[in-house]
Design an enzyme around this catalytic site. Structure first.
Site, mmCIF file in Angstrom:
data_model
loop_
_atom_site.group_PDB
_atom_site.id
_atom_site.type_symbol
_atom_site.label_atom_id
_atom_site.label_comp_id
_atom_site.label_asym_id
_atom_site.label_seq_id
_atom_site.Cartn_x
_atom_site.Cartn_y
_atom_site.Cartn_z
ATOM 1 N N CYS A 382 3.776 -20.634 -4.124
ATOM 2 C CA CYS A 382 5.190 -20.998 -4.243
ATOM 3 C C CYS A 382 5.840 -20.240 -5.407
ATOM 4 O O CYS A 382 6.021 -19.037 -5.298
ATOM 5 C CB CYS A 382 5.352 -22.506 -4.331
ATOM 6 S SG CYS A 382 6.932 -23.023 -3.636
ATOM 7 N N HIS A 508 2.452 -24.407 0.327
ATOM 8 C CA HIS A 508 1.392 -24.975 -0.512
ATOM 9 C C HIS A 508 0.148 -25.259 0.331
ATOM 10 O O HIS A 508 0.010 -26.362 0.862
ATOM 11 C CB HIS A 508 1.859 -26.294 -1.133
ATOM 12 C CG HIS A 508 2.959 -26.133 -2.120
ATOM 13 N ND1 HIS A 508 2.732 -26.108 -3.472
ATOM 14 C CD2 HIS A 508 4.291 -25.994 -1.957
ATOM 15 C CE1 HIS A 508 3.886 -25.970 -4.107
ATOM 16 N NE2 HIS A 508 4.848 -25.898 -3.207
ATOM 17 N N GLU A 510 -2.686 -25.877 -0.695
ATOM 18 C CA GLU A 510 -3.570 -26.843 -1.363
ATOM 19 C C GLU A 510 -3.427 -28.253 -0.803
ATOM 20 O O GLU A 510 -4.363 -29.048 -0.887
ATOM 21 C CB GLU A 510 -3.311 -26.840 -2.879
ATOM 22 C CG GLU A 510 -1.998 -27.463 -3.348
ATOM 23 C CD GLU A 510 -0.827 -26.493 -3.383
ATOM 24 O OE1 GLU A 510 -0.877 -25.468 -2.675
ATOM 25 O OE2 GLU A 510 0.147 -26.761 -4.109
HETATM 26 N N1 GLN Z 1 11.144 -23.314 -8.006
HETATM 27 C C1 GLN Z 1 10.806 -22.596 -6.815
HETATM 28 C C2 GLN Z 1 11.702 -22.974 -5.651
HETATM 29 O O1 GLN Z 1 12.310 -24.006 -5.658
HETATM 30 C C3 GLN Z 1 9.349 -22.815 -6.443
HETATM 31 C C4 GLN Z 1 9.005 -24.231 -6.138
HETATM 32 C C5 GLN Z 1 7.506 -24.507 -6.162
HETATM 33 O O2 GLN Z 1 6.741 -23.773 -6.767
HETATM 34 N N2 GLN Z 1 7.085 -25.591 -5.540
HETATM 35 O O3 GLN Z 1 11.803 -22.229 -4.701
#
Ligand code: GLN
Length: 536
Positions: A382, A508, A510
């Site tokens: 992310c 994600h 994970e």
């Molecule tokens: N801050 C980034 C976004 O909103 C990544 C979010 C995250 O890592 N979950 O796109």
């Protein structure tokens, strides 16, 4: 099909006793007996969900397939059981009150005074019974957050009291307490447990089963003492000793007959103890793995729980690759051009963590650059993926001002706000959340890692995205977009095929690793880390 049975798990004395692990273990043991099970968590705080909570407050925010931001205990439930949870499995006091207050504004209560009892408790009961959920379940396990005696959990306790009265034998109450060892006296003390049970009893709840959390083995005479003082059967007093791994807990609970005790209380024939072969195979592998592989976790929260699912995914993937993953937390705020070589010395791989906001991002970018230019396996998740993209834009495409629109608007926002996010003013629960399809590019490393699957589903939690305007330039210079959402055309995965392992995912992975099914990307990442280290 039998009537659904309800198991309530509460905790006393202190927090952090591992109620989540015990709830997950009960789920696992019942599942192994062939029952249909779900596990849900009720949290006493006022936030509607933990989505807006700082990880320092509450650890990681776990995301379900259907896009609910939830307590990290749901991660344990899923990893232990493989059962997919949903927005019905994570309830807070805030959500309960919001439902009741919305109903009141709607005029549904026809002039009544709305009170904690019965209106709030009725709403809690309705959710505990999962009245609105269309499913056929043998067991619903409900874990209540907080500690007995907290003012804010009192309505939950009252709801459990009423449900036990209503459901009779179809409800069982498991209470987790702590038995401290006093070094000076050389003794284990049961008094806190007695007090905690008294407190429960004063709320009209007699626990059926006690799980005693302890750092030392408890002998039968101590268990007997607890049983007689607390009015429970001896076979219903089990102990939860410190274990080398949380994944040993279900086996320890099974050995002590926790699941059998629950079934007996309810009046279901106990039958044979399930062998749980694949679980034991996993534990054997875990015990046997001795070779270490060192992975740097580049993030900003130096707290075990802040990146719980990532840590567990790395550990699980290590075990299935016959190694022990040694995770070295590296605070990205402390990484500089000068220090990075030293900080990453000896690391077989690095994982750049998710996150929000400006703090610590430059360190993540420096780490990404180091991984890329030294050909170290690098996994960005992310925000981590976004930082890999920005680093590439700055240092390979030559856009020195490249940045994410989240941090600074520039002509080169290679990470930009998503179109549908532009008009959003409410922060809670409005990100791109939950599982979405992703189409994999044939021939890519990622596609290979996923077993050559064409289409995968992974969970998201973000507002910003790869800016497609720059896609061609990235691809020409060697960073490929190998995962695309087929509906919205959003870039979900980037990789540099010329490097050993350099992959960033907007989603994600994970969240979907489980004990019996480690995630393919984590598996492949650890494999690449091992391939780069020579056996000692
Ligand atoms: N801050 C980034 C976004 O909103 C990544 C979010 C995250 O890592 N979950 O796109």
């Amino acid at each position: 099909m039998m009537n659904t049975k309800y198991i309530f798990v509460t905790g006393g004395v202190v927090s952090s006793l591992g109620k989540g692990i015990i709830s997950a273990s009960i789920g696992k043991l019942l599942l192994a007996r062939g029952f249909k099970v779900t596990i849900q968590k009720f949290d006493p705080y006022i936030n509607i969900d933990p989505g807006t909570l700082n990880p320092y407050e509450h650890g990681e925010c776990y995301v379900t397939n259907d896009g609910m931001e939830t307590d990290l205990d749901l991660g344990h439930y899923e990893r232990f059981t493989g059962i997919r949870t949903s927005r019905n499995n994570s309830i807070t006091t805030g959500r309960i009150y919001k439902t009741v207050i919305d109903r009141e504004r709607h005029g549904d209560y026809l002039g009544k005074t709305i009170q904690v009892v019965p209106h709030i408790t009725d709403e809690i009961k309705r959710r505990m019974l999962r009245e609105e959920v269309d499913e056929e379940l043998d067991f619903v396990i409900t874990e209540v957050g907080g500690t007995i005696g907290d003012i804010e959990s009192a309505p939950f306790m009252e709801a459990i009291r009423q449900l036990r009265w209503q459901l009779g034998r179809d409800a069982v109450c498991v209470h987790l307490t702590y038995v401290p060892y006093l070094k000076a006296a050389g003794e284990l003390k049961t008094k806190p447990t007695q007090h905690s049970v008294k407190e429960l009893q004063s709320m009209g709840i007699q626990p059926d089963i006690l799980v005693l959390r302890t750092e030392r083995h408890l002998d039968d005479s101590l268990r007997m003492k607890v049983a007689s003082f607390c009015n429970v059967d001896l076979e219903c007093v089990v102990q939860s000793e410190d274990m080398p791994s949380i994944y040993e807990v279900p086996v320890s609970m099974q050995r002590q007959g926790l699941d059998a005790a629950i079934l007996r209380k309810i009046g279901i024939p106990v039958g044979e103890t399930p062998a749980m072969k694949s679980w034991h195979d996993f534990l054997d592998k875990q015990r046997e793995a001795s070779r270490e592989v060192h992975v740097a976790l580049v993030g900003k929260y130096d707290l075990q729980d802040a990146y719980k699912s990532i840590r567990e995914s790395l550990n699980l993937a290590g075990i299935y690759n016959n190694v022990k993953t040694k995770i070295h937390f590296l605070n990205s705020e402390e990484i500089s051009e000068e220090s990075v070589a030293k900080q990453l010395d000896g690391m077989a791989g690095l994982l750049i963590c998710p996150g929000f906001g400006q703090r610590g991002i430059e360190g993540k970018i420096i780490a990404a650059e180091y991984g890329r230019t030294h050909n170290i396996p690098t996994f960005g998740i992310c925000l981590g993926m976004q930082m890999m993209v920005i680093e590439f834009a700055r240092n390979v495409l030559g856009y020195k001002d490249a940045n994410s629109a989240e941090m600074r608007p520039t002509p080169h926002n290679v990470i930009d706000i998503m179109e549908e996010q532009k008009s959003i003013t409410q922060m809670g629960g409005t990100m791109r959340l939950g599982a979405y399809d992703c189409q994999l590019a044939e021939g890519s490393r990622t596609w290979e890692a996923y077993g050559r699957k064409e289409l995968i589903q992974e969970r998201h939690r973000h507002r910003y995205e790869f800016n497609n305007q720059f896609q061609e330039e990235f691809e020409q210079k060697g960073m490929k977009c190998v995962g695309i959402n087929p509906v919205a055309n959003l870039v979900e995965i980037v990789e540099i095929p010329d490097l050993r392992w350099y992959i960033g995912t907007q989603f994600h992975p994970e969240y979907s690793s489980t004990v019996l099914h480690p995630h393919p990307l984590f598996m492949d990442f650890i494999k690449a880390c091992i391939d780069g280290t020579t056996e000692a």
